[in-house]
Design a protein around this motif. Sequence first.
Motif, short mmCIF file in Angstrom:
data_model
loop_
_atom_site.label_atom_id
_atom_site.label_comp_id
_atom_site.label_asym_id
_atom_site.label_seq_id
_atom_site.Cartn_x
_atom_site.Cartn_y
_atom_site.Cartn_z
N ARG A 1 0.47 -0.62 0.15
CA ARG A 1 -0.37 0.35 0.37
C ARG A 1 1.22 1.36 -0.18
NH1 ARG A 1 -5.41 -0.09 2.39
NH2 ARG A 1 -5.99 -2.31 1.97
N GLN A 2 0.14 2.22 -0.02
CA GLN A 2 1.40 3.64 -0.22
C GLN A 2 -0.33 4.79 -0.31
OE1 GLN A 2 3.11 4.32 -4.04
NE2 GLN A 2 4.86 4.51 -3.36
N TRP B 1 1.45 8.36 -4.53
CA TRP B 1 1.80 7.65 -5.32
C TRP B 1 1.02 8.47 -7.21
CZ3 TRP B 1 -2.01 7.15 -9.48
CH2 TRP B 1 -1.79 5.55 -10.34
N LYS C 1 -3.50 0.26 -3.36
CA LYS C 1 -2.80 -0.85 -3.46
C LYS C 1 -3.16 -1.15 -4.79
CE LYS C 1 -7.50 -3.31 -1.31
NZ LYS C 1 -7.61 -2.42 -1.78
N VAL D 1 -5.12 1.35 -10.05
CA VAL D 1 -3.78 0.89 -9.86
C VAL D 1 -3.09 -0.49 -9.52
CG1 VAL D 1 -2.52 1.01 -7.79
CG2 VAL D 1 -4.15 2.69 -8.18
N VAL E 1 2.70 -0.34 -6.80
CA VAL E 1 2.96 1.07 -6.06
C VAL E 1 4.68 1.80 -6.64
CG1 VAL E 1 1.76 0.46 -3.64
CG2 VAL E 1 3.86 -0.57 -4.33
#
Length: 128
Positions: A6-7, A12, A49, A67, A70
């Motif tokens: 995750r970011q 991102w 994510k 997405v 990441v």
Amino acid sequence: MVAEGRQRIDKWLFFSRAVKSRSLAAKLVVAGRVRINRDKAAQASDLVKPGDVLTITLERRIFVWKVVGVGVRRGPAEEARLLYEDMSPPPAPKGEAVPDAIPALRDAGSGRPTKKQRRETDRLIGED
């Protein structure tokens, strides 16, 4: 503490080259112009994510990005394109009129409508 894979949304957006700086990304998120899976992102610290779908509104354009990964750094554009899959609808061709648009009722060059003509137009359209 950041979960694995995750970011933060501001990082991102910066890594994917959607915006020029991380502070601009944070302002974009706080302004409500970013949605994560149809929900408005409330803070720049919201996490994304792989698999999330982002809807980003930038200067009269709407981007829909899925997405894919990441980012580790803000690299070249080729590296940034690997972070997302573009699912945006194609932009409308320039110069084409909207098919449902009402054609002009006045002759070109006839000047501004008078108050009487405007009222007649409003009655025709149904705006009393």
